[in-house]
Motif scaffolding. Structure first.
Motif, PDB file in Angstrom:
ATOM      1  N   VAL A   1     -20.251   4.275 -31.843  1.00 49.43           N
ATOM      2  CA  VAL A   1     -19.570   3.943 -33.094  1.00 49.43           C
ATOM      3  C   VAL A   1     -19.122   5.230 -33.780  1.00 49.43           C
ATOM      4  O   VAL A   1     -19.923   6.144 -33.977  1.00 49.43           O
ATOM      5  CB  VAL A   1     -20.503   3.141 -34.029  1.00 49.43           C
ATOM      6  CG1 VAL A   1     -19.805   2.872 -35.346  1.00 49.43           C
ATOM      7  CG2 VAL A   1     -20.918   1.837 -33.368  1.00 49.43           C
ATOM      8  N   ARG A   2     -17.862   5.273 -34.124  1.00 55.27           N
ATOM      9  CA  ARG A   2     -17.339   6.459 -34.796  1.00 55.27           C
ATOM     10  C   ARG A   2     -17.709   6.446 -36.273  1.00 55.27           C
ATOM     11  O   ARG A   2     -17.786   5.382 -36.888  1.00 55.27           O
ATOM     12  CB  ARG A   2     -15.815   6.513 -34.652  1.00 55.27           C
ATOM     13  CG  ARG A   2     -15.355   6.612 -33.209  1.00 55.27           C
ATOM     14  CD  ARG A   2     -13.880   6.917 -33.135  1.00 55.27           C
ATOM     15  NE  ARG A   2     -13.406   6.968 -31.766  1.00 55.27           N
ATOM     16  CZ  ARG A   2     -12.204   7.388 -31.410  1.00 55.27           C
ATOM     17  NH1 ARG A   2     -11.334   7.790 -32.334  1.00 55.27           N
ATOM     18  NH2 ARG A   2     -11.852   7.401 -30.146  1.00 55.27           N
ATOM     19  N   PRO A   3     -17.919   7.621 -36.889  1.00 54.63           N
ATOM     20  CA  PRO A   3     -18.280   7.669 -38.309  1.00 54.63           C
ATOM     21  C   PRO A   3     -17.108   7.277 -39.206  1.00 54.63           C
ATOM     22  O   PRO A   3     -15.944   7.491 -38.865  1.00 54.63           O
ATOM     23  CB  PRO A   3     -18.666   9.136 -38.529  1.00 54.63           C
ATOM     24  CG  PRO A   3     -17.926   9.871 -37.452  1.00 54.63           C
ATOM     25  CD  PRO A   3     -17.874   8.959 -36.271  1.00 54.63           C
ATOM     26  N   ILE A   4     -17.432   6.682 -40.339  1.00 57.21           N
ATOM     27  CA  ILE A   4     -16.413   6.312 -41.325  1.00 57.21           C
ATOM     28  C   ILE A   4     -15.869   7.581 -41.981  1.00 57.21           C
ATOM     29  O   ILE A   4     -16.628   8.452 -42.399  1.00 57.21           O
ATOM     30  CB  ILE A   4     -17.017   5.374 -42.383  1.00 57.21           C
ATOM     31  CG1 ILE A   4     -17.317   4.008 -41.748  1.00 57.21           C
ATOM     32  CG2 ILE A   4     -16.096   5.210 -43.573  1.00 57.21           C
ATOM     33  CD1 ILE A   4     -18.091   3.071 -42.653  1.00 57.21           C
ATOM     34  N   THR A   5     -14.543   7.680 -42.022  1.00 58.92           N
ATOM     35  CA  THR A   5     -13.918   8.834 -42.678  1.00 58.92           C
ATOM     36  C   THR A   5     -13.223   8.452 -43.980  1.00 58.92           C
ATOM     37  O   THR A   5     -12.948   9.309 -44.809  1.00 58.92           O
ATOM     38  CB  THR A   5     -12.886   9.495 -41.746  1.00 58.92           C
ATOM     39  OG1 THR A   5     -11.900   8.527 -41.376  1.00 58.92           O
ATOM     40  CG2 THR A   5     -13.555  10.024 -40.488  1.00 58.92           C
ATOM     41  N   ASN A   6     -12.921   7.170 -44.169  1.00 54.77           N
ATOM     42  CA  ASN A   6     -12.283   6.723 -45.408  1.00 54.77           C
ATOM     43  C   ASN A   6     -13.332   6.089 -46.308  1.00 54.77           C
ATOM     44  O   ASN A   6     -13.521   4.869 -46.329  1.00 54.77           O
ATOM     45  CB  ASN A   6     -11.156   5.728 -45.102  1.00 54.77           C
ATOM     46  CG  ASN A   6     -10.324   5.405 -46.343  1.00 54.77           C
ATOM     47  OD1 ASN A   6     -10.773   5.595 -47.465  1.00 54.77           O
ATOM     48  ND2 ASN A   6      -9.114   4.926 -46.135  1.00 54.77           N
ATOM     49  N   ALA A   7     -14.035   6.961 -47.053  1.00 53.17           N
ATOM     50  CA  ALA A   7     -15.126   6.479 -47.904  1.00 53.17           C
ATOM     51  C   ALA A   7     -14.610   5.622 -49.065  1.00 53.17           C
ATOM     52  O   ALA A   7     -15.301   4.721 -49.533  1.00 53.17           O
ATOM     53  CB  ALA A   7     -15.920   7.664 -48.448  1.00 53.17           C
ATOM     54  N   ALA A   8     -13.389   5.891 -49.535  1.00 52.33           N
ATOM     55  CA  ALA A   8     -12.845   5.123 -50.654  1.00 52.33           C
ATOM     56  C   ALA A   8     -12.628   3.660 -50.257  1.00 52.33           C
ATOM     57  O   ALA A   8     -13.013   2.732 -50.995  1.00 52.33           O
ATOM     58  CB  ALA A   8     -11.533   5.739 -51.124  1.00 52.33           C
TER      59      ALA A   8
END
Length: 452
Positions: A2-9
């Motif tokens: 699973v790739r990390p979330i980059t769009n925290a907003a």
């Protein structure tokens, strides 16, 4: 994998709207909202990739904002979704209402949580700081802070936030606020855990304590950002914390936040405005416990000292010293427990040194380093100041002795303020760089390991 979330907003908005673990449901609602554009077939996989950096078309972003607004019960601008540049920091003005404060906080936290490698820059705005002080002091109290939302918030939930604030405070004191990773981690915590709580269901009593706990977290992140030299971010966090403290009805913590804002203004050379902020803090605190009065008067003394007001500075120091002598830790708020005679001594040393009263200043040196072991950053700040004061008074031997102590503190600390103080010491000593011991110390302080 699973790739990390980059769009925290975008992630924060999904969670606030109840779609945190229901991406397929969000996609179905999005397809419905976009029916005017034809048949959309977005699904949970689409949401997965949007959270990880893919950017949908602008008309799709409009439909996303519409879908989220319907669930949140408030307008959502497409710019809040996080698909545009995250380098834009929201305006640092004082929020008019608690709702505005929460929305402003969510946006700022999302910006910081997404800044894995770079921090947005910007200038401190003293005019906005003074406006915030006036609004905090004279606006009417908030009559209603109870709320009905998706997540029920309890006293135990709020207590956990205080424990988290204590953890980050300890990290800051031991290592400084200069680690962007730590600040981004704290912002991510605020996005994922605190923002949904603020949008949840709570009674008036729990709500005021939740506002107080969130103000404490935001105030700590503000101080870490100030220590890192990211001054517009720091100011914005203080302003949000100030508004939340107002909602909590906690005038003492609000006064403390104003004093922090005054300290930042002093550091950046806004001496006159810093004095006004400190005076507003003292006035707003009223009949505060002695330790809080001591903390507020030291902030005022710093402002007066930098502006050259010798009499006002010395008067504030006397009041602070009297208050610290009467301080009783029992019954004082937890957030002021850090303020000790050593912190007063450090401020007194700084003020008197600024006024070129080197002898009286150095009488505070022993007390200034009588700190608890965890106060590594403060020890480095005070040690650098003592060394610089000795150098300015002409005692190079003592300056080098204290400079050697400073070099031992440096590897564990990442702090723009400490780096600034080291630079001040090196600039002062540079006039004597032909002296062998001074030359050796300058080389030591210039080494990357010494500067952290």
């Amino acid at each position: 994998m699973v790739r990390p979330i980059t769009n925290a907003a975008f992630d924060a908005l999904l969670r606030a709207a109840g779609y945190g673990s229901a991406h397929a449901a969000f996609a179905r609602q999005l397809n419905y909202a976009g029916r005017a554009h034809g048949t959309w077939r977005y699904d949970a996989a689409s949401v997965y990739w949007w959270l990880r950096g893919r950017r949908p078309a602008e008309h799709v972003q409009d439909a996303m904002a519409e879908t989220l607004a319907r669930k949140l019960g408030r307008p959502v601008a497409p710019t809040e979704l996080g698909f545009t540049s995250t380098d834009v920091v929201p305006h640092a003005g004082y929020p008019a209402s608690v709702e505005h404060a929460v929305t402003s906080a969510e946006r700022l936290w999302a910006v910081l949580a997404g800044q894995a490698h770079t921090a947005p820059g910007g200038a401190f705005q003293s005019g906005l700081a003074l406006q915030a002080a006036l609004a905090w002091r004279y606006d009417l109290p908030d009559r209603v802070v109870a709320r009905s939302g998706r997540q029920r918030v309890t006293d135990a939930d709020v207590r956990s936030l205080y424990a988290l604030a204590d953890h980050f405070t300890d990290l800051d004191r031991r290592h400084g606020g200069g680690s962007l990773h730590t600040r981004a981690l704290m912002a991510d915590l605020l996005v994922r855990q605190v923002a949904p709580m603020l949008r949840g269901t709570y009674t008036a009593a729990v709500g005021r304590d939740l506002m107080r706990a969130t103000a404490t977290l935001s105030g700590q992140l503000a101080f870490m950002s100030y220590d890192a030299g990211v001054h517009n971010i720091a100011q914005h966090h203080v302003t949000i914390a100030l508004r939340l403290a107002k909602a909590a009805g906690d005038r003492l913590y609000g006064a403390h936040l104003l004093a922090n804002l005054a300290t930042q203004a002093v550091y950046l050379g806004h001496a006159r405005d810093a004095a006004r902020l400190a005076e507003a803090a003292i006035d707003g605190a009223g009949r505060a416990p002695a330790v809080i009065r001591a903390r507020l008067y030291t902030a005022a003394a710093s402002a007066y000292g930098v502006s050259g007001g010798r009499r006002a500075c010395q008067s504030a120091l006397v009041r602070a010293e009297r208050a610290i002598d009467r301080a009783d830790p029992v019954g004082s708020p937890r957030w002021v427990a850090y303020f000790s005679p050593a912190h007063f001594a450090g401020t007194a040393l700084s003020c008197l040194s600024t006024l070129r009263l080197f002898g009286p200043a150095l009488r505070h040196a022993p007390d200034a380093v009588a700190l608890a072991n965890q106060n590594v950053r403060t020890r480095a700040l005070h040690t650098a100041l003592i060394a610089t004061t000795h150098a300015r008074s002409g005692d190079l031997e003592a300056a080098c002795n204290w400079g050697g102590e400073l070099a031992l503190c440096m590897p564990a600390v990442r702090s723009a303020r400490v780096t600034h103080r080291v630079s001040e010491l090196m600039t002062t000593l540079n006039a004597h760089k032909t002296v062998p011991r001074v030359k050796k110390l300058l080389h030591t302080l210039a080494a990357p390991t010494a500067l952290g």
